[in-house]
Enzyme design. Structure first.
Site, mmCIF file in Angstrom:
data_model
loop_
_atom_site.group_PDB
_atom_site.id
_atom_site.type_symbol
_atom_site.label_atom_id
_atom_site.label_comp_id
_atom_site.label_asym_id
_atom_site.label_seq_id
_atom_site.Cartn_x
_atom_site.Cartn_y
_atom_site.Cartn_z
ATOM 1 N N SER A 36 43.789 43.712 37.087
ATOM 2 C CA SER A 36 43.444 44.902 36.320
ATOM 3 C C SER A 36 42.299 45.653 36.981
ATOM 4 O O SER A 36 41.427 45.047 37.621
ATOM 5 C CB SER A 36 43.033 44.498 34.900
ATOM 6 O OG SER A 36 42.424 45.577 34.210
ATOM 7 N N TYR A 83 37.695 40.290 29.920
ATOM 8 C CA TYR A 83 39.036 40.437 30.506
ATOM 9 C C TYR A 83 38.935 40.684 32.006
ATOM 10 O O TYR A 83 39.652 40.081 32.808
ATOM 11 C CB TYR A 83 39.761 41.588 29.808
ATOM 12 C CG TYR A 83 41.104 41.933 30.391
ATOM 13 C CD1 TYR A 83 42.179 41.054 30.314
ATOM 14 C CD2 TYR A 83 41.311 43.177 30.993
ATOM 15 C CE1 TYR A 83 43.422 41.390 30.838
ATOM 16 C CE2 TYR A 83 42.543 43.526 31.510
ATOM 17 C CZ TYR A 83 43.598 42.624 31.427
ATOM 18 O OH TYR A 83 44.817 42.971 31.951
ATOM 19 N N LYS A 107 40.318 38.246 35.007
ATOM 20 C CA LYS A 107 41.250 38.705 36.032
ATOM 21 C C LYS A 107 40.656 38.544 37.430
ATOM 22 O O LYS A 107 41.382 38.233 38.390
ATOM 23 C CB LYS A 107 41.633 40.164 35.772
ATOM 24 C CG LYS A 107 42.638 40.339 34.649
ATOM 25 C CD LYS A 107 43.948 39.640 34.982
ATOM 26 C CE LYS A 107 45.029 39.897 33.970
ATOM 27 N NZ LYS A 107 46.303 39.211 34.320
#
Length: 321
Positions: free
Chosen positions: A122, A146, A150
């Site tokens: 991402s 997040y 990632k």
């Protein structure tokens, strides 16, 4: 060719599966079998080859081992807990996005066959005080959990590839819009809902102003890029296996203008403009001036315009429109 899509019940996974079914081959080799795996039973697709559907909890190593067959050639690892959800539930985010990735990589390593593994990361790995523009050599400095999860996944894909356990390649996805179906818990979800719902005559709220810029890619072009990603020879990546997938930067206002150019003025009238501080806090940590030269040189592409994104949604996801 035996292909597995982990996250095969999701929007991108389903579109990728249908694309592979339409092609019938990958990297010049006929597809003999395609497996779709997800936490819930994936929807069935029509395909000219053998298909398998299974549930898989990637946080459970036994479930992963049962899902990944010994003769797999290509693994797409698309499954993830998305941004706002991972920020709200710290433990669950790491359980899926970090430990789940480890489980998949360890199963691939145990096979001893060095399967190709396409990992979706991402643009949330960018942020902080790193100066823009971001190119292929910029430092990664995520500002949400997040993004950190990632980034860990990227480092693992790099290291397992370096050791020869997998033939890995990772791509940081732009925000994918316009996404069909029900909203998910991504902080960027409104970047689809403000088009998807109005194009169907329904209201939608935009929590940021019209000048807010972001980095976008259509679902159709994302899938095309994921197919290309699996066909690139591993040697072409050099010593950097993870990179940003091409996209385009547009402001919310430019995107709404594109929708109006394609669908007329009525959909834009259904958009409300109420701030959502909890979303804005996450968006403030994101960056937008990205220069994905390496992925572009390897054959991955961006959309030409956001009008194309709107047209693709109407053609692919709203039949008869």
């Amino acid at each position: 060719m035996n292909i597995l899509i982990i996250g095969g019940g999701g929007m991108v996974g389903q579109k990728l599966a249908k694309k592979l079914a339409a092609r019938g081959e990958l990297d010049g080799k006929p597809i003999a079998k395609l497996t779709l795996a997800d936490i819930n039973d994936p929807a069935r697709i029509e395909a000219p080859f053998s298909t398998r559907y299974t549930t898989c909890d990637i946080s459970d190593r036994a479930s992963v081992d049962a899902t990944i067959p010994a003769d797999v050639d290509v693994i797409y690892l698309l499954a993830a807990v998305v941004s706002a959800h991972a920020e709200e539930d710290f433990d669950f985010g790491y359980k899926i996005n970090m430990y789940g990735t480890i489980n998949v990589l360890e199963r691939a390593r145990a096979l001893g066959t060095k399967p190709k593994l396409v990992f979706t990361s991402s643009i949330a790995v960018f942020g902080g005080e790193v100066p823009q523009p971001y190119d292929d050599n910029s430092a990664l400095n995520p500002q949400i959990s997040y993004g950190a999860q990632k980034l860990i996944g990227e480092l693992l894909v790099e290291d397992y590839s370096r050791k020869g356990f997998i033939d890995g390649r990772g791509f940081r996805l732009p925000t994918i819009s316009v996404r069909p179906g029900a909203p998910n818990r991504a902080a960027s979800g409104f970047m689809s809902s403000i088009f998807r719902e109005p194009l169907q005559g329904l209201p939608a709220n935009c929590p940021v102003d019209k000048d807010f810029p972001h980095f976008y890619l259509s679902p159709r072009q994302c899938v095309e890029n994921l197919v290309t990603a699996a066909e690139i020879d591993g040697a072409a990546f050099g010593k950097r296996r993870c990179m940003t997938m091409p996209g385009r930067v547009w402001t919310i206002g430019q995107m709404i203008d594109a929708m109006t150019a394609v669908a007329g003025p009525e959909p834009a009238k259904l958009i409300t403009w109420n701030p959502q501080p909890e979303i804005q806090t996450i968006l403030d940590g994101w960056r937008l001036d990205l220069r994905p030269q390496k992925a572009a040189a390897l054959g991955l592409k961006a959309d030409e315009s956001f009008e194309d994104n709107i047209r693709y949604f109407l053609e692919d996801d709203l039949p008869g429109q």
